[in-house]
Every structure is written in C-alpha cells, then in structure tokens.
Design a protein around this motif. Structure first.
Motif, mmCIF file in Angstrom:
data_model
loop_
_atom_site.group_PDB
_atom_site.id
_atom_site.type_symbol
_atom_site.label_atom_id
_atom_site.label_comp_id
_atom_site.label_asym_id
_atom_site.label_seq_id
_atom_site.Cartn_x
_atom_site.Cartn_y
_atom_site.Cartn_z
ATOM 1 N N LYS A 46 54.791 27.576 50.188
ATOM 2 C CA LYS A 46 53.622 26.935 49.597
ATOM 3 C C LYS A 46 52.440 27.073 50.333
ATOM 4 N N CYS A 47 52.409 27.561 51.628
ATOM 5 C CA CYS A 47 51.175 27.881 52.133
ATOM 6 C C CYS A 47 50.635 29.281 51.698
ATOM 7 N N VAL A 48 51.714 30.011 51.547
ATOM 8 C CA VAL A 48 51.208 31.564 51.194
ATOM 9 C C VAL A 48 50.768 31.399 49.681
ATOM 10 N N GLU A 49 51.227 30.661 48.828
ATOM 11 C CA GLU A 49 51.088 30.424 47.699
ATOM 12 C C GLU A 49 49.392 29.591 47.554
ATOM 13 N N GLY A 50 49.194 29.057 48.498
ATOM 14 C CA GLY A 50 48.092 28.205 48.623
ATOM 15 C C GLY A 50 48.053 26.683 47.922
ATOM 16 N N LEU A 51 49.449 26.311 47.761
ATOM 17 C CA LEU A 51 49.684 24.874 47.249
ATOM 18 C C LEU A 51 49.424 23.917 48.104
ATOM 19 N N GLN A 52 49.570 24.420 49.539
ATOM 20 C CA GLN A 52 49.438 23.576 50.770
ATOM 21 C C GLN A 52 48.554 24.297 51.740
ATOM 22 N N HIS A 53 47.677 23.602 52.408
ATOM 23 C CA HIS A 53 46.898 24.290 53.351
ATOM 24 C C HIS A 53 47.321 24.004 54.685
ATOM 25 N N PRO A 54 47.229 25.183 55.474
ATOM 26 C CA PRO A 54 47.879 25.206 56.808
ATOM 27 C C PRO A 54 46.702 24.379 57.804
ATOM 28 N N ARG A 55 47.204 23.761 58.755
ATOM 29 C CA ARG A 55 46.340 23.266 59.736
ATOM 30 C C ARG A 55 45.540 24.064 60.324
ATOM 31 N N SER A 56 46.155 25.454 60.980
ATOM 32 C CA SER A 56 45.523 26.491 61.551
ATOM 33 C C SER A 56 46.427 27.848 61.238
ATOM 34 N N GLY A 57 45.692 28.964 61.243
ATOM 35 C CA GLY A 57 46.341 30.263 61.050
ATOM 36 C C GLY A 57 45.912 30.504 59.537
ATOM 37 N N ARG A 58 46.124 31.992 59.319
ATOM 38 C CA ARG A 58 45.393 32.526 58.058
ATOM 39 C C ARG A 58 46.543 33.214 57.266
ATOM 40 N N VAL A 59 46.470 33.463 55.974
ATOM 41 C CA VAL A 59 47.039 34.248 54.942
ATOM 42 C C VAL A 59 46.254 35.238 54.501
ATOM 43 N N LEU A 60 46.648 36.712 54.698
ATOM 44 C CA LEU A 60 45.447 37.614 54.521
ATOM 45 C C LEU A 60 46.463 38.484 53.244
ATOM 46 N N PHE A 61 45.603 38.718 52.232
ATOM 47 C CA PHE A 61 45.917 39.796 51.037
ATOM 48 C C PHE A 61 45.094 40.763 50.922
ATOM 49 N N ASP A 62 45.545 42.056 51.378
ATOM 50 C CA ASP A 62 44.955 43.236 51.806
ATOM 51 C C ASP A 62 43.545 43.020 52.754
ATOM 52 N N GLY A 63 43.865 42.011 53.825
ATOM 53 C CA GLY A 63 42.626 41.821 54.736
ATOM 54 C C GLY A 63 41.880 40.549 54.089
ATOM 55 N N VAL A 64 42.077 40.140 53.000
ATOM 56 C CA VAL A 64 41.221 39.075 52.528
ATOM 57 C C VAL A 64 41.636 37.845 52.664
ATOM 58 N N ASP A 65 41.157 36.917 53.434
ATOM 59 C CA ASP A 65 41.556 35.493 53.852
ATOM 60 C C ASP A 65 41.737 34.832 52.390
ATOM 61 N N ALA A 66 43.120 34.119 52.321
ATOM 62 C CA ALA A 66 43.440 33.685 51.038
ATOM 63 C C ALA A 66 42.584 32.191 50.853
ATOM 64 N N ALA A 67 42.110 31.698 52.009
ATOM 65 C CA ALA A 67 41.498 30.453 51.730
ATOM 66 C C ALA A 67 39.974 30.786 51.561
ATOM 67 N N LYS A 68 39.579 31.903 51.024
ATOM 68 C CA LYS A 68 38.408 32.231 50.391
ATOM 69 C C LYS A 68 38.571 32.507 48.916
ATOM 70 N N LEU A 69 39.901 32.874 48.455
ATOM 71 C CA LEU A 69 39.942 32.798 47.215
ATOM 72 C C LEU A 69 40.039 31.824 46.380
ATOM 73 N N SER A 70 39.724 31.831 44.836
ATOM 74 C CA SER A 70 39.661 30.596 44.121
ATOM 75 C C SER A 70 41.254 30.716 43.547
ATOM 76 N N ARG A 71 41.510 29.402 42.893
ATOM 77 C CA ARG A 71 42.789 29.242 42.331
ATOM 78 C C ARG A 71 43.327 30.426 41.424
ATOM 79 N N VAL A 72 42.135 30.713 40.571
ATOM 80 C CA VAL A 72 42.592 31.738 39.451
ATOM 81 C C VAL A 72 42.613 33.155 40.300
ATOM 82 N N GLU A 73 41.997 33.472 41.273
ATOM 83 C CA GLU A 73 41.989 34.808 41.944
ATOM 84 C C GLU A 73 43.555 34.848 42.487
ATOM 85 N N ILE A 74 43.958 33.773 43.217
ATOM 86 C CA ILE A 74 45.383 33.721 43.662
ATOM 87 C C ILE A 74 46.182 33.855 42.722
ATOM 88 N N ALA A 75 46.020 33.361 41.660
ATOM 89 C CA ALA A 75 46.992 33.412 40.385
ATOM 90 C C ALA A 75 46.977 34.660 39.940
#
Lengths: 268, 361
Positions: A46-75
């Motif tokens: 769920k953290c990788v999917e962005g349904l839950q937000h981690p307290r710390s740490g990052r998920v990167l897709f091709d080097g881009v921080d998932a926290a910076k992506l919108s829901r549609v971009e992640i979808a």
C-alpha cells in the motif's frame, strides 16, 4: 521501470509496522513478498501504491519520488490488484475493465479505449463473460477481471495483494501462469504479496521475506526458503524438498511456545 | 478461417455488443425527455376545472410567442394554467429531478442502497427551522422568506456539521451515515420541544409544512429553484464518471487515480444545497430519491453517467404523476403530494424487489 523502496518506515498509532524496508525491482521481474500475518506485507504494497503514506523513507519510480506524483500519474504507472473487491451496484465485466482506462481519459472513453479493453478481455479469456455482472462471477473469475482491469491501465508495475488466497489450486496456477506470461510479453515488473510459499518458490524471480517490519531475507527461493529462516520467521518447523528443480515447503509442526507473539508480548 | 481471423471476428463481435449496450442506455434518456414534456401537458390538463390537452399547449405557446398566436389571452383557462397549475407542476418537475439525481449519487457515495437525499439530516433540520419560524416566529430573514430561509439555513447547517464531524474521521461513509442519523434524532427532538410549547394552530401549520406539498409554488419561487437544480445537476453529471469507479470501493478507486475523499465531499455538498433548496420550498417529499435510482438501475444498469440524469427524469415523472393523483383523487380536496408518493412508490418498489431475484444490486 525500475522501482526502488528506500528505508521505509510506517506506523499505526501505537504500532510500528515497517521499520526500514529497502528493496528494488527491475523490469520483467517477479518479486514475491512473504512473511507471517502482521509482518507488514500489505502495508508495504500500500505504501508503494501510495494508498498509505510512510512516516519516512521514499519510493522511487525510475528515480522519481512517488510522493511528488499525483494519483492519476501513479495510476498510469501502477496497476493494483486488490485481494478482492466488491461492487455495491454491480457493473458489467466490460465496464469494470474499462475502469482501468480511466487514468487515460477524462470524461468519456474513446473507440481506442474500447479496442484496448476488448483485446485484454480476449487475452484473459473473459470475452464470453463481457456483459455479465461482476458480482455474479466466481472468485477466480473476479480475480481475472481485476487483473484485466489493472492491465487496461497499461501499467509498468503490477502490484498484487494475495491474488491466490481465495482460489482453488487450478485457478491459483492459472492466475500465476497469467502473471508470469504477462511479465515477459509486456515487459512489466510484478510485486506480489503471497502466503503460499510453494507458489512463491515456483514463480518468483526473487523472494523477500518480511519479519517484524524488516526484510529478514531476500534472494532466490534457495537462499530464502531455508528451514532455519522458516523456523525463525514463522515459528514453524518445515521440511524442504527439491522437486523437479522447484523447492517445496512442507510445514511439520509449530515450534512450541517460544514464538507465540502473545506470550512474547506478555514477557513470558 | 485462420486463428487470427477468428480472433478478429470475435473482437468485432465483442465491440459491437458493447456499443449496442451503450447506445441502449443513452436511448433510455432520449426517450424519457419527450415523455416528461408530454406528461407536463397531461398533468396541467387534469384537475378540478376541465381544460383540454390541446388548450394547455395553446396557452403555453401563446405566452412564449404572443405575436404568432394572436396576442395573449387572459381567459379563465389561461389563468388556471399559468397562475395555478403550471408553476406547481414545474416545481414538481424540479423537485423530482433534484431528488432522483441526488438519491442516485448518495447511494453510491455513501455505499448504501438505502441512502436517500435526506440521509444527511436535511429534512429534519429543515423541519426544525420551519417550526422555529412558524411556532416561535424566530428567523434569519424577515417577510415571505422567513420560513423558507430558516428551513434552508438549518438544513445546510446540519449537513455542514456532518461533513465537519465525519471529515475528522477521514469522511468515511459509515461516519457520515452515523452522524447523519444522530443529528436527525437531535433535530427531531428539538422540533418536538418547540411544538410542545407552541399553540395548537401554529403546531398544526408546522406539521403540515413538513409534509411535502407543491401547493406553495409560484413563478418567483421557480426562479430561485430552477437555476439551483440546473447547476447542481450539471455538477453531479460532471462527477458521475468518477462515481462509477468509487462504486468499486475506496482503495480500488484511489488506485485508479480518483480523489475519493474530494469527490465524496464535493458531491455531498452539491446534493445538500440542491435538496435543501427544494425541501425549503416543498417540505419533505419522501421515497422519490430512494425509488427512482433503483428503478433506473433495474432497467439500464449501474453506469452513473446515464443513471444520474435518468434517475432525475424518472423522479420527475413519478413526482408529477403522484401530484396529479393527489390533486384529482379526492377532488376538490387536494392531498399533499408527500402522502401520495409513498402510496404510489411502496407497492411499485415491493413489486420490483419481489420480481427480481438478485436483490437490489
């Protein structure tokens, strides 16, 4: 797409679920996440999917921080297949799979979307069911529809949360074969939470074993599914055999008393 | 035929079936529109004073293009049609559209097939506001809008409270339904207390106010409700595609890129303002908002992009029919439409449930 999970921490009030999980995934790779109940598997997905937000740490897709992506971009990047999904008012199979096109269109679907969906329905052998109500299908058929919906998103990563838990052995194999085939035909990565260690050892390129919110072991089936690891992580004594080049795990008995988490917490 | 050809014909067949299915759903709405227009004429023609069906359209046509039809005729029929029946029926039409569409949206957004537009305490809060004005004469606006203004403001207040309270718990459907229920009882209790101390004539008026009635409609009230319903309807249809996906559950919808909480709160606010507006002018008209969406689902399925407008149109048809019965069945006595909708709706609803094996969904 390369996926990197870096030092992920997540806690519910009063309980740390993930305590610094790090793992990576490349294209055309199947990673199976195994571990006992409460070890943080589903939370990790769920953290990788962005349904839950981690307290710390990052998920990167091709080097881009998932926290910076919108829901549609992640979808558009990730197709998520939940364990099960019930619809309040049942839509047809075709319309359900069409929902996977939603991240790609705004208000109404185009003829191209209809083409894509009907191709996927055929590939998943769902075309005979296309106009049936989703809620009237069997568990195995629903699971195939959910996978078809995730494919309609044209994702680069497929996340599956216990896709086989509700299925009989024939449908378990069917779903795993479909996923295995898709990984290579569509060049996508797969991250899958699974309880069945034998299915994991047979289909996974890599197994990640979670224990108390940490990666306890990671690597091939031979590296991770050892008798010592299973005893430590699950508290179960197991026989491990090699059969036709695949490991099979046969649980023998629970290791007495010591690993009972309730007793442990009570300080016994 | 080769394998590829077989696949291609199967694919073509599949697409054909799907497109036919889509066309059928749209056709349902396209057919409903002339039915509604025809029904307006019929409903205006029915009543204690005899007016023929063609007179109705003549009178309407004369007003719209006076030069062509030889100037405005202020005859007997003309007055009945323009002053009495048409505003009443148009108010019924607007109320039906608002209640039907809001009901369809609420059922999906609150994930509850029993949800109706009054789920967020709108009707009991409006009843409280009206009682406050009728019994105690206390209100925010003075003059003719004392009661209406009070009812509107209190129903907005109730919904705002629910959204604020449940918003702290992540705006989940359960927390909304439960706080809605709690406020419903709260406002009912408050209304009872006010009525307990009021004098009997005022209490009677207050009770009558809460039973939905279209008799208070006139053109100036229509000028307020029509734009409200029109804008609300457009906003709900705009969000209806997202509602389809929310039907599969919150986390599924999130993973498909939908802003679930935002959409839920937005559509709730739109429904609230629209329904509160209607309730303030008509009182509580039950059952339309519950039945119309289920009726439409049984016919065309669950696609909200069609369901939301279609359920509004079916709501309008049901409400105008119910009002025509209310006006004529005990003529010259006119029953409040709120009492007739349940008479009409309950048997219809029970019949449909019994007929259908698979339940409501």
């Amino acid at each position: 797409m390369k996926v990197a999970v870096e030092e992920l921490f997540y806690s519910y009030p009063g309980k740390d679920v993930l305590k610094g999980v790090t793992l990576g995934l490349v294209e055309t790779e199947i990673i199976c996440i195994v571990g006992p109940n409460g070890s943080g598997k589903s939370t990790l997905v769920k953290c990788v999917e962005g349904l839950q937000h981690p307290r710390s740490g990052r998920v990167l897709f091709d080097g881009v921080d998932a926290a910076k992506l919108s829901r549609v971009e992640i979808a558009r990047l990730i197709g998520y297949v939940p364990q099960s999904s019930s619809q309040l008012f049942s839509a047809s199979v075709f319309d359900t799979v069409m929902m996977g096109r939603k991240p790609h269109y705004s208000w109404r679907c185009s003829d191209e979307d209809v083409d894509i969906v009907s191709d996927i329905l055929q590939m998943m052998e769902l075309d005979d069911l296309a106009m049936d109500d989703y809620n009237n299908l069997s568990g195995g058929q629903q699971q195939r529809v959910l996978i078809a919906r995730a494919l309609a998103q044209e994702p680069q990563l497929l996340l599956l949360d216990e896709p086989t838990s509700a299925l009989d052995i024939s449908h378990q194999l069917e779903v795993m074969e479909i996923v295995h085939e898709l990984v290579h035909s569509r060049k996508i990565g797969v991250m899958m939470v699974i309880h069945d260690l034998n299915l994991a050892s047979r289909y996974a390129d890599r197994i990640v074993m979670l224990h108390n919110g940490l990666v306890y072991a990671a690597g091939t089936a031979e590296d991770t599914l050892t008798e010592a690891n299973i005893e430590e992580v699950y508290g179960v004594e197991a026989d491990i055999h090699c059969h036709n080049g695949t490991l099979s795990v046969i649980p023998v008995r629970r290791v007495s008393g010591m690993r009972n988490p309730v007793l442990q917490a009570a300080g016994v | 035929m080769s394998n590829v050809e077989v696949l291609n014909t199967r694919s073509l067949h599949l697409k054909e079936v799907y497109n036919k299915h889509r066309f059928k759903k749209r056709l349902f709405v396209i057919i409903l529109i002339p039915i509604v227009i025809l029904l307006i004429g019929l409903a205006v023609a029915f009543g204690s004073a005899d007016i023929s069906f063609t007179d109705v359209y003549k009178a309407i046509f004369r007003r719209i293009v006076p030069s062509l039809a030889g100037g405005a005729d202020a005859g007997h029929a003309d007055i009945i049609i323009w002053k009495l029946r048409l505003p009443r029926i148009l108010m019924g039409l607007l109320a039906g559209v608002a209640l039907g569409s809001a009901g369809a949206v609420m059922q999906v957004v609150l994930r509850n097939p029993l949800a109706d537009p009054y789920m967020l305490g709108i009707s009991s809060a409006a009843g409280f506001g009206a009682s406050l004005a009728i019994v105690l004469g206390v209100g925010v606006f003075a003059g003719p809008y004392l009661i209406i203004g009070n009812a509107f403001l209190f129903s907005l207040l109730s919904s705002a409270l629910i959204l604020a309270l449940s918003g702290r718990r992540g705006a989940s459907p359960e927390s909304m339904i439960l706080t809605g229920l709690a406020l419903l009882f709260f406002f009912q209790a408050m209304t009872t207390i006010i009525q307990y101390f009021g004098d009997s004539e005022a209490v009677k008026a207050a009770v009558f106010w809460t039973v939905g009635d279209l008799g208070k409609a006139d053109w100036s009230k229509l000028a307020i409700t029509a734009p409200l319903v029109f804008v609300g309807e457009v906003l709900l249809i705009w969000k209806s595609g997202d509602l389809n996906i929310m039907n599969t559950g919150d986390s599924s919808a999130k993973s498909l890129g939908i802003n679930v909480q935002g959409t839920r709160i937005f559509t709730m606010i739109v429904c609230t303002i629209m329904v509160a507006g209607i309730v303030s002018f008509t009182g509580t008209i039950g059952f339309i908002g519950l039945v119309s969406p289920h009726l439409v689902r049984m016919i065309i399925g669950t696609d909200n992009r069609i369901l939301v407008p279609a359920s509004g149109l079916v709501g309008a048809v049901l409400l105008v029919l119910a009002d025509t019965i209310a006006r004529t069945i005990l003529s010259p006595v006119i029953l409040p439409v709120g009492s007739v909708t349940a008479f009409l709706g309950v048997p219809l609803f029970v019949y449909l449930i019994m007929k259908r094996k698979g339940g409501l969904a």
